[in-house]
Design a protein around this motif. Structure first.
Motif, short mmCIF file in Angstrom:
data_model
loop_
_atom_site.label_atom_id
_atom_site.label_comp_id
_atom_site.label_asym_id
_atom_site.label_seq_id
_atom_site.Cartn_x
_atom_site.Cartn_y
_atom_site.Cartn_z
N VAL A 54 8.85 -22.87 55.84
CA VAL A 54 8.77 -22.39 54.46
C VAL A 54 10.03 -22.77 53.69
CG1 VAL A 54 8.70 -20.33 53.00
CG2 VAL A 54 7.16 -20.52 54.96
N VAL A 55 11.19 -22.56 54.31
CA VAL A 55 12.47 -22.90 53.66
C VAL A 55 12.54 -24.39 53.39
CG1 VAL A 55 14.97 -22.98 53.98
CG2 VAL A 55 13.70 -20.92 54.62
N ALA A 56 11.96 -25.19 54.28
CA ALA A 56 11.99 -26.65 54.11
C ALA A 56 10.98 -27.13 53.06
CB ALA A 56 11.71 -27.33 55.44
N GLY A 57 10.18 -26.20 52.54
CA GLY A 57 9.23 -26.57 51.50
C GLY A 57 7.86 -26.95 52.01
N LEU A 58 7.60 -26.72 53.31
CA LEU A 58 6.32 -27.09 53.89
C LEU A 58 5.27 -25.98 53.76
CD1 LEU A 58 7.55 -28.81 57.17
CD2 LEU A 58 6.95 -29.88 55.01
N PHE A 137 2.78 -14.36 51.63
CA PHE A 137 3.30 -13.01 51.44
C PHE A 137 4.80 -13.01 51.13
CE2 PHE A 137 5.44 -9.45 53.72
CZ PHE A 137 5.12 -8.43 52.84
N VAL A 138 5.58 -13.63 52.00
CA VAL A 138 7.05 -13.60 51.84
C VAL A 138 7.50 -14.20 50.50
CG1 VAL A 138 9.23 -14.48 52.76
CG2 VAL A 138 7.52 -13.52 54.31
N PRO A 139 6.97 -15.37 50.07
CA PRO A 139 7.44 -15.95 48.80
C PRO A 139 7.21 -15.08 47.57
CG PRO A 139 6.36 -17.62 50.12
CD PRO A 139 6.10 -16.30 50.80
N GLN A 140 6.29 -14.10 47.67
CA GLN A 140 6.04 -13.23 46.52
C GLN A 140 7.26 -12.38 46.17
OE1 GLN A 140 2.49 -10.85 46.86
NE2 GLN A 140 1.28 -12.54 47.69
N PHE A 141 8.18 -12.22 47.11
CA PHE A 141 9.34 -11.37 46.88
C PHE A 141 10.56 -12.16 46.40
CE2 PHE A 141 6.59 -8.84 49.46
CZ PHE A 141 6.82 -7.53 49.06
N VAL A 142 10.37 -13.45 46.15
CA VAL A 142 11.46 -14.25 45.58
C VAL A 142 11.66 -13.85 44.13
CG1 VAL A 142 12.17 -16.57 44.90
CG2 VAL A 142 11.14 -16.18 47.15
N VAL A 143 12.90 -13.57 43.75
CA VAL A 143 13.23 -13.16 42.38
C VAL A 143 13.69 -14.39 41.59
CG1 VAL A 143 14.71 -11.69 40.95
CG2 VAL A 143 13.92 -10.88 43.20
N PRO A 144 13.00 -14.72 40.48
CA PRO A 144 13.36 -15.92 39.71
C PRO A 144 14.83 -15.96 39.31
CG PRO A 144 11.27 -15.04 38.95
CD PRO A 144 11.82 -14.05 39.93
N VAL A 149 16.28 -20.35 45.44
CA VAL A 149 15.02 -19.97 46.07
C VAL A 149 15.09 -20.19 47.58
CG1 VAL A 149 12.56 -20.53 46.25
CG2 VAL A 149 13.65 -20.40 44.00
N THR A 150 15.71 -21.28 47.99
CA THR A 150 15.83 -21.58 49.42
C THR A 150 16.60 -20.49 50.15
OG1 THR A 150 15.78 -23.97 49.00
CG2 THR A 150 16.73 -23.23 51.09
N THR A 151 17.70 -20.04 49.55
CA THR A 151 18.50 -18.98 50.17
C THR A 151 17.71 -17.69 50.24
OG1 THR A 151 20.54 -19.96 49.34
CG2 THR A 151 20.63 -17.65 49.99
N GLN A 152 17.00 -17.36 49.16
CA GLN A 152 16.21 -16.14 49.15
C GLN A 152 15.12 -16.17 50.22
OE1 GLN A 152 15.11 -14.17 45.34
NE2 GLN A 152 16.02 -15.97 44.36
N LEU A 153 14.45 -17.32 50.36
CA LEU A 153 13.40 -17.43 51.37
C LEU A 153 13.98 -17.27 52.78
CD1 LEU A 153 11.26 -20.40 49.97
CD2 LEU A 153 10.54 -18.01 50.22
N ALA A 154 15.17 -17.84 52.99
CA ALA A 154 15.82 -17.71 54.30
C ALA A 154 16.17 -16.25 54.59
CB ALA A 154 17.06 -18.59 54.35
N VAL A 155 16.69 -15.55 53.59
CA VAL A 155 17.06 -14.14 53.76
C VAL A 155 15.82 -13.29 53.99
CG1 VAL A 155 18.03 -12.13 52.60
CG2 VAL A 155 19.18 -14.33 52.43
N LEU A 156 14.78 -13.53 53.20
CA LEU A 156 13.55 -12.77 53.37
C LEU A 156 12.92 -13.03 54.73
CD1 LEU A 156 11.98 -13.31 49.82
CD2 LEU A 156 12.79 -11.14 50.76
#
Length: 211
Positions: A54-58, A137-144, A149-156
């Motif tokens: 997901v972090v890699a954009g796949l 599910f996880v990407p829905q919690f990314v805050v614009p 975005v990459t860092t947020q996805l990694a943390v989530l």
């Protein structure tokens, strides 16, 4: 605050009874809490692979690929069916033992720790619902406005792994408590048959679902 909210929701999702949590419960029964948690590491490795994807954009590519999800789905169906039949057979194989005799821990099947981890890994990585958790599910919690975005996805993703470990620990602990009770052969056979039946039922439900 958003991390706290995510952790709360992630824990609820992780606590949902499923094939991996059922395995953690059974592994706690046959190898105790510590052994079951070693097995859980296999699940966490599988989920970490999905987080990296997901972090890699796949993530969007994988979730939108019908053929990829279909392959994952049928691999999951096959493996769940295999586990279900194996555990059911273990239950029926004990029919020659005295019903009321207590199953001593040393007399139980004691799969290796690597085998426990391998089972957890394969069940997790072939579960299309797990794929969708990390891609939808996880990407829905990314805050614009929350930065990269990459860092947020990694943390989530890391937070979800923590929630998954906590939930798995609860099921492993329940299994270890059952183990400490020292069940009779009759009760152990029933548990094996119930576990095998549930896994086969999950395989059937997964087979009938759309990818």
């Amino acid at each position: 605050m958003w991390i706290t909210s995510f952790l709360a929701v992630a824990l609820l999702v992780a606590l949902t009874p499923g094939a991996n949590n059922l395995l953690a419960l059974r592994h706690g029964m046959v190898r105790g809490f510590g052994g079951a948690m070693v097995g859980v590491c296999g699940r966490l490795v599988a989920f970490a692979v999905l987080v990296v994807a997901v972090v890699a954009g796949l993530g969007p590519l994988l979730s939108a690929s019908e053929w990829a999800l279909t392959i994952i789905k049928w691999a999951g169906v096959g493996y769940l069916a295999y586990l279900g039949v194996t555990i059911l057979w273990a239950g029926f194989r004990r029919r020659g033992e005295p019903d009321e005799a207590v199953v001593e821990p040393a007399a139980r099947e004691r799969p290796t720790l690597s085998a426990l981890a391998r089972k957890e890994f394969l069940v997790a990585i072939t579960n299309p619902k797990a794929v969708l958790i990390f891609t939808a599910f996880v990407p829905q919690f990314v805050v614009p406005a929350g930065g990269s975005v990459t860092t947020q996805l990694a943390v989530l993703g890391a937070c979800y792994l923590v929630a998954e470990a906590v939930a798995a620990g609860a099921f492993a602990a329940a299994g270890s408590v059952i183990r400490a009770v020292r069940l009779s052969y009759r009760a152990h056979r029933r548990l094996d048959r119930a576990t095998g039946g549930v896994l086969l039922g999950m395989a059937g439900l997964l087979a009938t679902e759309s990818p």
